[in-house]
Design a protein around this motif. Structure first.
Motif, short mmCIF file in Angstrom:
data_model
loop_
_atom_site.label_atom_id
_atom_site.label_comp_id
_atom_site.label_asym_id
_atom_site.label_seq_id
_atom_site.Cartn_x
_atom_site.Cartn_y
_atom_site.Cartn_z
N PHE A 1 121.63 32.74 -35.86
CA PHE A 1 122.20 34.08 -35.72
C PHE A 1 121.14 35.16 -35.98
O PHE A 1 121.13 36.19 -35.32
N TRP A 2 120.26 34.92 -36.92
CA TRP A 2 119.19 35.89 -37.19
C TRP A 2 118.34 36.09 -35.93
O TRP A 2 118.08 37.22 -35.52
N LYS A 3 117.89 34.99 -35.36
CA LYS A 3 117.00 35.03 -34.19
C LYS A 3 117.71 35.66 -32.99
O LYS A 3 117.14 36.51 -32.28
N ILE A 4 118.96 35.26 -32.75
CA ILE A 4 119.70 35.81 -31.61
C ILE A 4 119.86 37.32 -31.77
O ILE A 4 119.72 38.08 -30.81
N GLY A 5 120.16 37.75 -33.00
CA GLY A 5 120.32 39.18 -33.24
C GLY A 5 119.06 39.97 -32.99
O GLY A 5 119.10 41.09 -32.47
N LYS A 6 117.90 39.41 -33.36
CA LYS A 6 116.63 40.10 -33.15
C LYS A 6 116.26 40.17 -31.68
O LYS A 6 115.67 41.15 -31.22
N GLU A 7 116.61 39.11 -30.94
CA GLU A 7 116.18 39.02 -29.54
C GLU A 7 117.16 39.66 -28.57
O GLU A 7 116.84 39.81 -27.39
N ASN A 8 118.34 40.00 -29.03
CA ASN A 8 119.37 40.56 -28.15
C ASN A 8 119.98 41.79 -28.82
O ASN A 8 121.08 41.74 -29.38
N GLN A 9 119.25 42.86 -28.76
CA GLN A 9 119.66 44.06 -29.47
C GLN A 9 120.80 44.79 -28.76
O GLN A 9 121.05 44.60 -27.58
N HIS A 10 121.47 45.61 -29.54
CA HIS A 10 122.51 46.52 -29.04
C HIS A 10 123.75 45.78 -28.53
O HIS A 10 124.34 46.17 -27.51
N ILE A 11 124.15 44.72 -29.23
CA ILE A 11 125.43 44.08 -28.92
C ILE A 11 126.55 44.99 -29.42
O ILE A 11 126.56 45.38 -30.59
N ASP A 12 127.45 45.32 -28.55
CA ASP A 12 128.54 46.23 -28.93
C ASP A 12 129.69 45.49 -29.59
O ASP A 12 130.24 45.96 -30.59
N TYR A 13 130.06 44.34 -29.03
CA TYR A 13 131.20 43.59 -29.55
C TYR A 13 130.84 42.12 -29.63
O TYR A 13 130.35 41.53 -28.66
N ALA A 14 131.10 41.52 -30.79
CA ALA A 14 130.90 40.09 -30.98
C ALA A 14 132.26 39.42 -31.11
O ALA A 14 132.98 39.63 -32.09
N PHE A 15 132.62 38.65 -30.11
CA PHE A 15 133.87 37.89 -30.12
C PHE A 15 133.59 36.54 -30.79
O PHE A 15 132.91 35.69 -30.21
N LEU A 16 134.12 36.38 -32.00
CA LEU A 16 133.80 35.20 -32.79
C LEU A 16 135.05 34.56 -33.36
O LEU A 16 136.00 35.25 -33.73
N PRO A 17 135.06 33.21 -33.45
CA PRO A 17 136.20 32.53 -34.06
C PRO A 17 136.26 32.84 -35.55
O PRO A 17 135.22 33.03 -36.20
N VAL A 18 137.46 32.86 -36.09
CA VAL A 18 137.61 33.23 -37.51
C VAL A 18 138.55 32.31 -38.27
O VAL A 18 138.80 32.53 -39.46
N ASN A 19 139.07 31.26 -37.63
CA ASN A 19 140.12 30.48 -38.31
C ASN A 19 139.61 29.37 -39.21
O ASN A 19 140.40 28.71 -39.88
N GLY A 20 138.31 29.14 -39.26
CA GLY A 20 137.74 28.16 -40.18
C GLY A 20 138.56 26.89 -40.27
O GLY A 20 138.85 26.41 -41.36
N VAL A 21 138.86 26.32 -39.13
CA VAL A 21 139.85 25.25 -39.08
C VAL A 21 139.28 23.91 -39.55
O VAL A 21 138.14 23.55 -39.23
N LEU B 1 124.01 39.56 -35.97
CA LEU B 1 123.86 39.89 -34.54
C LEU B 1 123.71 41.39 -34.32
O LEU B 1 123.48 41.83 -33.19
N HIS B 2 123.85 42.16 -35.40
CA HIS B 2 123.80 43.62 -35.33
C HIS B 2 124.85 44.16 -34.35
O HIS B 2 124.60 45.13 -33.62
N ALA B 3 126.00 43.51 -34.35
CA ALA B 3 127.07 43.91 -33.44
C ALA B 3 127.73 45.20 -33.94
O ALA B 3 127.94 45.37 -35.15
N GLY B 4 128.07 46.05 -32.99
CA GLY B 4 128.79 47.25 -33.38
C GLY B 4 130.10 46.90 -34.06
O GLY B 4 130.43 47.45 -35.12
#
Length: 253
Positions: free
Chosen positions: A151-171, A201-204
């Motif tokens: 996630f660190w690397k992806i965030g540095k290489e792909n700047q200005h992500i507005d929305y990060a759609f991520l799973p949250v249910n920790g199933v 990811l530096h997502a908005g």
């Protein structure tokens, strides 16, 4: 870009008069023995959606619905596929134009750019996340990834992500019925991990997906949370979020 939340982890993007589906699923019946019945009414979208592009993060049938390809992909539409999944997908998609991309490789058409990036599946199968952007908006879709060290690397290489759609249910899953040994370790991001990933990811804004629709007391046990948990985790990590309910539309311009 217009963004509509579909069932579970699915989203529909509309940009440049083009329609994009990511992890769009209507039929969850095959997984009913382990997911249980849907706890809310499912959205039927295939009757009205005709897609120019269809993407998916992996081949689990709550993220990959081959009937959506048959019903929704336009005759001149394209499947955009991570190369690690190509040989699986070709079994289900004949006579369909396919754009195959390696991780971090891009494909641009109609001023929309598609890029698969690293992800890690909770039970060891092949998965990617997707970054899609037009001239105004950039989104990240994480399928049902677990926590990983990219996630660190992806965030540095792909700047200005507005929305990060991520799973949250920790199933926590118990899939011994299909030959997987039981593990108490969550097979998708939990709430804290999703907020932390969005932050890296530096997502908005984090947009939670992959929660609330399915639970099974024996085979599929999600971590539950409420509005208070969302607010407290957001404040603690310093990451904004936006709740988009199934069927709701977000217009970003």
């Amino acid at each position: 870009m217009e963004i509509q939340k579909l069932n579970w982890a699915g989203i529909k993007l509309t940009s440049q008069n083009k329609t994009i589906l990511i992890d769009a699923v209507e039929d969850f019946s095959y997984y009913k023995p382990v997911l249980g019945d849907a706890l809310e009414k499912l959205i039927v979208f295939s009757d009205e959606v005709q897609a120019d592009y269809i993407l998916f993060t992996h081949m689990h049938l709550d993220h990959f619905d081959k009937s959506i390809i048959e019903k929704c992909l336009k005759k001149d539409g394209k499947l955009i596929v991570y190369s690690g999944l190509e040989h699986f997908v070709r079994k289900y998609a004949e006579n369909v134009e396919m754009i195959v991309l390696n991780l971090n490789e891009t494909f641009t058409e109609n001023n929309i750019t598609f890029k698969p990036v690293y992800a890690m599946d909770g039970v060891g199968e092949v998965q990617s996340s997707w970054i899609v952007e037009d001239q105004e908006t950039k989104i990240f879709h994480g399928g049902d990834t677990i926590w990983h060290n990219q996630f660190w690397k992806i965030g540095k290489e792909n700047q200005h992500i507005d929305y990060a759609f991520l799973p949250v249910n920790g199933v926590v899953v118990n899939f011994e019925v299909i030959g997987l040994e039981y593990s108490p370790v969550p097979a998708s991001l939990n709430l804290k991990e999703a907020f932390a990933a969005a932050h890296l990811l530096h997502a908005g804004k984090l947009v939670p997906v992959h929660y609330g629709l399915f639970a099974h007391e024996k085979f599929y046990v999600p971590q539950l949370f409420d509005d208070k948990d969302l607010k407290e985790t957001s404040e603690k990590i310093g990451q904004a979020y936006f709740i988009l309910k199934d069927g709701e539309v977000l217009i970003d311009s």
